[in-house]
Design an enzyme around this catalytic site. Structure first.
Site, PDB file in Angstrom:
ATOM      1  N   LYS B  91       0.670  -0.786   0.607  1.00 21.41           N
ATOM      2  CA  LYS B  91      -0.280   0.438   0.329  1.00 21.41           C
ATOM      3  C   LYS B  91       0.690   1.235  -0.290  1.00 21.41           C
ATOM      4  O   LYS B  91       0.830   2.174  -0.825  1.00 21.41           O
ATOM      5  CB  LYS B  91      -0.737  -0.075   1.207  1.00 21.41           C
ATOM      6  CG  LYS B  91      -2.280  -0.942   1.287  1.00 21.41           C
ATOM      7  CD  LYS B  91      -3.225  -0.338   2.170  1.00 21.41           C
ATOM      8  CE  LYS B  91      -2.578  -0.844   3.562  1.00 21.41           C
ATOM      9  NZ  LYS B  91      -1.870  -2.318   4.029  1.00 21.41           N
ATOM     10  N   CYS B 181     -12.433   1.572  16.486  1.00 24.23           N
ATOM     11  CA  CYS B 181     -11.129   1.499  15.910  1.00 24.23           C
ATOM     12  C   CYS B 181     -10.025   1.073  16.877  1.00 24.23           C
ATOM     13  O   CYS B 181      -9.811   0.368  18.065  1.00 24.23           O
ATOM     14  CB  CYS B 181     -10.937   1.768  15.001  1.00 24.23           C
ATOM     15  SG  CYS B 181      -9.155   1.806  15.624  1.00 24.23           S
ATOM     16  N   MET B 182     -10.199   2.516  18.170  1.00 24.10           N
ATOM     17  CA  MET B 182      -9.214   2.009  18.780  1.00 24.10           C
ATOM     18  C   MET B 182      -9.562   2.686  21.298  1.00 24.10           C
ATOM     19  O   MET B 182      -9.214   3.007  21.726  1.00 24.10           O
ATOM     20  CB  MET B 182      -8.509   3.763  19.163  1.00 24.10           C
ATOM     21  CG  MET B 182      -7.026   3.219  18.320  1.00 24.10           C
ATOM     22  SD  MET B 182      -6.474   1.438  17.850  1.00 24.10           S
ATOM     23  CE  MET B 182      -6.086   1.477  18.889  1.00 24.10           C
ATOM     24  N   MET B 373      -7.424  -4.961  16.145  1.00 16.95           N
ATOM     25  CA  MET B 373      -8.913  -5.361  16.583  1.00 16.95           C
ATOM     26  C   MET B 373     -10.019  -6.116  17.436  1.00 16.95           C
ATOM     27  O   MET B 373     -10.282  -6.006  17.432  1.00 16.95           O
ATOM     28  CB  MET B 373      -9.627  -5.012  14.993  1.00 16.95           C
ATOM     29  CG  MET B 373      -9.136  -3.454  14.320  1.00 16.95           C
ATOM     30  SD  MET B 373      -9.282  -2.194  15.546  1.00 16.95           S
ATOM     31  CE  MET B 373      -8.801  -1.124  15.129  1.00 16.95           C
ATOM     32  N   GLY B 410      -5.168   1.204  14.656  1.00 16.66           N
ATOM     33  CA  GLY B 410      -5.402   1.141  13.362  1.00 16.66           C
ATOM     34  C   GLY B 410      -5.206   2.504  12.293  1.00 16.66           C
ATOM     35  O   GLY B 410      -4.853   1.785  10.846  1.00 16.66           O
ATOM     36  N   GLN B 411      -5.411   3.651  12.256  1.00 16.88           N
ATOM     37  CA  GLN B 411      -5.423   4.552  11.155  1.00 16.88           C
ATOM     38  C   GLN B 411      -4.263   5.513  11.725  1.00 16.88           C
ATOM     39  O   GLN B 411      -3.520   5.662  12.413  1.00 16.88           O
ATOM     40  CB  GLN B 411      -6.685   5.514  11.858  1.00 16.88           C
ATOM     41  CG  GLN B 411      -7.669   4.915  11.565  1.00 16.88           C
ATOM     42  CD  GLN B 411      -9.274   5.582  11.335  1.00 16.88           C
ATOM     43  OE1 GLN B 411      -9.079   5.943  10.613  1.00 16.88           O
ATOM     44  NE2 GLN B 411      -9.684   5.519  12.566  1.00 16.88           N
TER      45      GLN B 411
END
Lengths: 188, 785
Positions: B91, B181-182, B373, B410-411
């Site tokens: 990616k 997510c977090m 996650m 995750g982000q």
């Protein structure tokens, strides 16, 4: 299966084109793409990891893409990796972290992206007798021989003296980064 | 090109990787090599290279972007970045492609009564938003307005949104998708240390002896960190990687030990490890006496619920109540978690539970626990966070180089923006809360607002926000950098009603399923098209400059918010100069954390650095929080949890029991459904699917299934099956020989595909404390189509 068939065909065509020499078309009449075109198609830009141009042959990529590369009769040449061994070999290699298969020829949406494709014929050198300067960083490309010698080496960048293995003695990596100019301030 | 076709073909032939070519190539002939099919070459020396963090996951890899004539044409891993040391994943290598999809949004678009969208000017668009927010405030009050943002917001976007809604509109209805997510990790750290984010950092990977991955597929989701793990192991073969999961993944393929457990039973496993360590005398009594207090919360499953049944399906506001506990109570509590009982619940052999206890209990080896996650998107996500950290607290394996509990985000700016800026319905910057008068006062003072401006009433958390939106209680919502109409679980509950009095604004870079239900779509500048700051998993704050111009009239999200605020007479919130507002805004934000242990680096320092890990005091970053010799706030000799005032500056060990999942497979819905990402795609695929190489690698969602289940269903690879849950159904093609291998009775579906919305099937159950939904566990049936 279609995918595998296509991949095999492409490789076969390359070998075939090579053998037939002076022909735009291969023996079975299918138009073949030029090597430079094929090369450009397989990577988003020069320096991007190429996609895998064949179907899954084995779980272990390094079985064929080994230290010498492997000529698979009727299929093609599986080149050596340019990566140094420290990145992980054999079972521990995470090849598919960067190299992905093509499951389809279709795209999701059209794209206007045009990546860097340098003219391999135009190397840079200090003066006419000086050894060419490396146009790319050597990280993940520590093994010069993989791309610059042997059957997989493209004509434009093929080394004339493969017996000399201390490449960096004469060819310098351009290590300086052209830092981007200070932030472009918005005017509105 | 003037060369004849014949020569071209000949040279192509030579270059084609054939075996006929001899070595040697003189430069003249090289110059004659020609190919019209390849675009005219660019001399690499003509490129300008600028630094930026990667746009995708929370790892925060450094990249250098090659810019040619105002366009990004190449990327290379930044060798100066300590995170990735030059390596990227697929990616990252394909980053620039996501900027140049042909369908980029370039103008504000207003929805017409017939459902079509018409271009309007920025002025008209901003006026309209200001009018709609103003009307909602006037007619319905602050509870009726909302902003739903993202862990992919830059610090500027998140800070502008927070200041505008909390300090301007006097509402706390501000949420990021990081709630999905977090949030469990946030509440894990907050309940135990009263300060968010990990004490350790990525350096632990090279320093540890055993890495235990709790339910996360790092090989695909944090590939560069997993590469670091494998490389560390290659250099030090005594290192072990233990992978706990509910299905085999590429991570399991490289692990020394793979431990497969039943969904939800990780709660029992962690308690089983504690039981054995206590029995074996592996607790570090000296560390516990000095640094740990024991706490116990509400455990009654009927009182807690799951956030998705009965009244809780409309509003879920359960609040935990803690009381002091002690080690004797813990001993009694753990009697329920003998290896035999845990094995019966989890399906994990007793020997593997004993192995885990031995790993954590071995004081001669460093242990690093990591999770993402699987632990966070869990109906008891905060409990799981607590339990993993408990393992480290009782053994003293915490705040030591090589031994730490470490949550991966995750982000790209889940930490930097959502957690540090505090773009959540109950938070303010730097660990501050809207419920604390002194915290509100501090912000009001820094922002030059009248005392009492910031409201103390906690806003809707994400799940309740969308439920309130669906009921019509929330009148205006502005969505930025996220795609909720694809990602909210039990998706069919949040259909768009097109009620006259509701207004949805979506700032996006491409058309998405969310922009398709918007009243107004705004074109955003992405990543290097604007200046930004992200914060990654290891507390590293990273800055980048604008490197290319955004397309058309696209503008950065922070600018959009500020312009609307100005139109609502709230311009006083953004008193910055036109030509240096990023730095001024950042320095103002930074001032709120200085002296609290959440000190960020100065903007000037960030400009020249490859990111710095906070707290940054006197220009020096901190690798290990709470640790003497590392954290400048620790004056004592070893470890000091100085943020946890409530617990006497000690860390809290929480007793947390096993609860069964809210929905389990039964006769009608006999399969577990787990959802998640794949290596090649980022979240809902709006960026990565527009990159040719990534889309072609994984063109559509599928259902990953155990071959034995496929055989029993009478289907094979590639056949289409229909998945049904109590909430929705979806047709998918079967993959039995994929990269992941679920056990019998369990399937996996990725969520990136907007044409195959798996969240129509998922359950909107959530963690009782963090309110983060569980995307990993629900029951489905499968039939051939």
């Amino acid at each position: 299966m279609r995918c595998q068939h296509r991949a095999r065909l492409t490789l076969a065509l390359l070998v075939c084109t090579a053998a037939c020499g002076n022909s735009e078309r291969s023996a079975n009449g299918v138009a073949s793409k030029s090597a430079a075109h094929v090369r450009a198609e397989r990577r988003a830009y020069d320096g991007a990891p190429p996609v895998i141009p064949h179907d899954v042959f084995s779980a272990n990529c390094t079985a064929c893409h080994n230290e010498k590369g492997l000529l698979v009769p009727g299929v093609g040449f599986a080149p050596n990796m340019p990566h140094a061994k420290t990145v992980g070999v054999g079972k521990q290699a995470r090849c598919t972290q960067c190299h992905v298969y093509r499951k389809t020829e279709e795209t999701f949406r059209d794209s206007l992206f045009a990546g860097l494709h340098q003219d391999l014929r135009k190397g840079r050198r200090h003066h006419v007798f000086a050894p060419p300067v490396m146009p790319h960083a050597t990280l993940m490309r520590e093994n010069c021989q993989a791309c610059h010698t042997g059957p997989a080496a493209r004509e434009e960048i093929r080394c004339r003296h493969p017996e000399r293995t201390r490449c960096t003695q004469c060819h310098m990596e351009r290590t300086t980064t052209t830092e981007f100019p200070p932030a472009v301030r918005r005017t509105d | 090109m003037s060369d004849g076709a014949g020569r071209r073909t000949f040279l192509k032939t030579l270059a084609a990787g054939s075996v006929v070519a001899a070595f040697g190539c003189d430069s003249k002939r090289a110059e004659q090599l020609a190919d019209q099919a390849v675009p005219a070459g660019i001399d690499p020396s003509e490129l300008n290279w600028g630094k930026a963090p990667c746009r995708f996951c929370g790892t925060g890899c450094g990249v250098e972007v090659g810019v040619h004539k105002g366009r990004a044409v190449a990327v290379r891993g930044d060798e100066k970045s300590p995170v990735n040391k030059g390596l990227l994943c697929v990616k990252g290598y394909h980053l620039p492609g996501f900027l140049y999809g042909k369908d980029r949004l370039t103008h504000p678009l207003r929805r017409q009564p017939d459902g079509s969208y018409q271009k309007i000017s920025w002025d008209a668009a901003l006026d309209l938003i200001a009018e709609k927010y103003g009307a909602a405030l006037d007619d319905h009050g602050p509870d009726a307005v909302s902003i739903y943002g993202s862990g992919q917001w830059t610090v500027f976007d998140g800070y502008a949104a927070l200041k505008w809604i909390k300090g301007g509109m006097r509402s706390n209805n501000l949420e990021p998708n990081a709630r999905l997510c977090m949030a469990s990790a946030v509440m894990g750290f907050m309940t135990q240390f009263q300060s968010d984010e990990p004490m350790g950092c990525y350096d632990d990977i090279e320093l540890t002896d055993d890495i235990v991955l709790w339910g996360h597929n790092a090989a695909e989701m944090h590939p560069v960190l997993y590469s670091r793990m494998l490389e560390a192991k290659r250099k030090r073969p005594t290192m072990r990687i233990i992978d706990l999961g509910t299905r085999r993944t590429p991570t399991s393929d490289y692990a020394d030990v793979y431990i497969e457990f039943r969904p939800g039973s990780d709660l029992a496993i962690a308690n089983g490890i504690l039981y054995l360590m206590l029995k074996n005398g592996d607790f570090d009594k000296a560390f516990i006496d000095k640094h740990v207090v024991f706490m116990r919360g509400i455990e009654d499953v009927d009182e807690i619920g799951y956030g998705c049944f009965g009244d809780q399906a409309e509003r879920y506001t359960f609040k935990d109540k803690g009381r002091r506990s002690n080690i004797d109570e813990l001993r009694t509590f753990l009697a329920d978690y003998t290896p035999e009982k845990v094995s019966a619940i989890s399906g994990v052999p007793v020997a593997q539970i004993e192995l885990l206890a031995k790993i954590y209990g071995d004081s001669s080896r460093n242990t690093l626990s990591t999770w993402c996650m699987g632990v966070n998107q869990h109906y008891r996500g905060t409990w799981m966070n607590n339990l993993i950290t408990n393992l480290h607290l009782v053994t003293g394996k915490i705040c030591k180089p090589g031994s730490n509990p470490f949550s991966m985000t995750g982000q790209p700016s889940a930490c930097g923006t959502a957690r540090e800026v505090g773009t959540l319905c109950n938070r303010l910057p730097a660990d501050m809360l809207v419920t604390k008068p002194e915290h509100r006062a501090k912000c009001e003072k820094a922002w030059g607002l009248k005392p009492g401006t910031i409201p103390s009433k906690v806003g809707y958390h994400t799940m309740d926000l969308f439920r309130a939106w669906t009921r019509g209680d929330v009148k205006v919502m502005w969505v930025q950098v996220t795609n909720p109409w694809q990602t909210i679980p039990n998706l069919d509950r949040i259909g768009r009603n097109w009620k006259d009095d509701q207004f949805l604004v979506v700032s996006e870079i491409y058309p998405t399923v969310t922009s398709a239900v918007a009243d107004l779509i705004l074109p955003s500048a992405a990543w290097i098209e604007r200046e930004g700051v992200f914060g990654n998993s290891e507390r590293r704050t990273q800055q980048w400059n604008q490197l290319v111009a955004p397309p058309g009239e696209a503008k950065e999200d922070a600018w959009q918010i500020i312009e609307v605020a100005k139109r609502m007479n709230m311009g006083h919130l953004f008193p910055y100069t036109d030509d240096n507002w990023h730095e001024e805004m950042y320095e103002e934000y930074r001032s709120l954390g200085l002296g609290t242990g959440k000190d960020l680096a100065s903007y000037e320092q960030l400009r020249g650095a490859r990111g710095l890990r906070w707290p940054v005091v006197d220009g020096k970053e901190t690798r290990y929080r709470y640790t003497a010799g590392h954290d400048p706030y620790v004056k004592k000799d070893d470890v000091h949890f100085y943020k946890a005032k409530k617990y006497g500056e000690k860390a809290a060990f929480w007793l947390r029991p096993y609860h069964a999942p809210p929905e389990e497979p039964d006769k009608d819905f006999p399969f577990w459904l787990c959802t998640g990402r794949v290596l090649e795609h980022w979240h809902t695929g709006t960026m990565t699917r527009r990159i040719k190489e990534l889309h072609q690698a994984v063109p559509s969602a599928y259902v990953e299934m155990n071959p034995a289940d496929a055989t029993a269903l009478g289907c094979s690879e590639g056949d289409v099956v229909r998945l049904k849950s109590r909430r929705g159904e979806l047709d998918l093609s079967v993959v039995t020989r994929g990269r992941g291998r679920p056990p019998r009775g369990s399937v996996f579906v990725p969520f990136f595909d907007e044409g195959r919305l798996i969240n129509r099937l998922t359950l909107d159950s959530m963690c009782n404390i963090s309110k983060e939904p569980d995307y990993k566990k629900c029951a489905v049936s499968i039939e051939r189509v």
